[in-house]
Design an enzyme around this catalytic site. Structure first.
Site, mmCIF file in Angstrom:
data_model
loop_
_atom_site.group_PDB
_atom_site.id
_atom_site.type_symbol
_atom_site.label_atom_id
_atom_site.label_comp_id
_atom_site.label_asym_id
_atom_site.label_seq_id
_atom_site.Cartn_x
_atom_site.Cartn_y
_atom_site.Cartn_z
ATOM 1 C CG ASP A 77 58.623 11.563 -35.226
ATOM 2 O OD1 ASP A 77 57.867 12.401 -34.686
ATOM 3 O OD2 ASP A 77 58.194 10.538 -35.776
ATOM 4 C CE LYS A 106 54.894 11.345 -35.397
ATOM 5 N NZ LYS A 106 55.331 9.978 -35.602
ATOM 6 C CB CYS A 123 57.545 8.903 -38.856
ATOM 7 S SG CYS A 123 57.413 7.750 -37.463
#
Length: 180
Positions: A13, A75, A108
């Site tokens: 990310d 995601k 994350c």
């Protein structure tokens, strides 16, 4: 120690405005780019994710350029492992050592690292290539991942571990990257 034949680089990310507002954003992005370039030279596969790109934006342009034709795994789960496509791609590489870099360390990166450990992977957390919006959250994420069994490393340490020998064309190419 990690080796090119057993290792995969996982980038989590590194996208949009988030990448610009994390603690030590420029340094983290620079280290991630070094990792990508070195892994390309050393034939270490790279897998990367994007958390809800419609809302958070896509991977930062300078990094996406280095990633070339690789496609991100989109995601909405905080842990990458909660997305079937990610797990299928990860397993297809048949690598046990996962070099982890990205954002945010306490969300994350943390949740992915813990689940990777639960699945039996060796997690090598590149501590100078992860970050969060605050230094405290970054540090907390690093400590929790380490306490769970993740192995702390740095950009330079992991690259030299993958390299192992100070000779040849690969060494020359990687040395240039490290010195930048």
């Amino acid at each position: 120690m990690i080796s090119p034949k057993e290792t995969l680089l996982l980038l989590i990310d590194i996208q949009g405005r988030l990448a610009q507002c994390v603690y030590q954003a420029d340094l983290v992005e620079q280290n991630i780019k070094k990792l990508v370039r070195a892994c390309r030279i050393l034939d270490v596969p790279i897998l990367y994710t994007e958390q809800y790109p419609k809302g958070l934006g896509t991977t930062v342009a300078s990094l996406k350029e280095l990633l070339g034709d690789l496609e991100p795994v989109e995601k909405i789960t905080f842990s990458c492992c909660g997305t079937d496509t990610f797990m299928q791609r990860l397993r297809s590489f048949k690598r046990n050592d996962i070099l982890v870099a990205g954002m945010e360390t306490h969300v994350c990166v943390y949740q992915t690292s813990l689940e990777l450990l639960e699945f039996g992977y060796n997690v090598h957390l590149v501590t100078d290539a992860v970050s969060s919006r605050s230094e405290d959250n970054r540090d907390l994420g690093i400590r929790c991942i380490e306490k769970a069994g993740g192995i702390p490393t740095s950009t330079e340490m992991s690259i030299f571990e993958l390299l192992r020998i100070a000779e040849g064309e690969r060494f020359k190419a990687v040395s240039k990257i490290i010195k930048e």
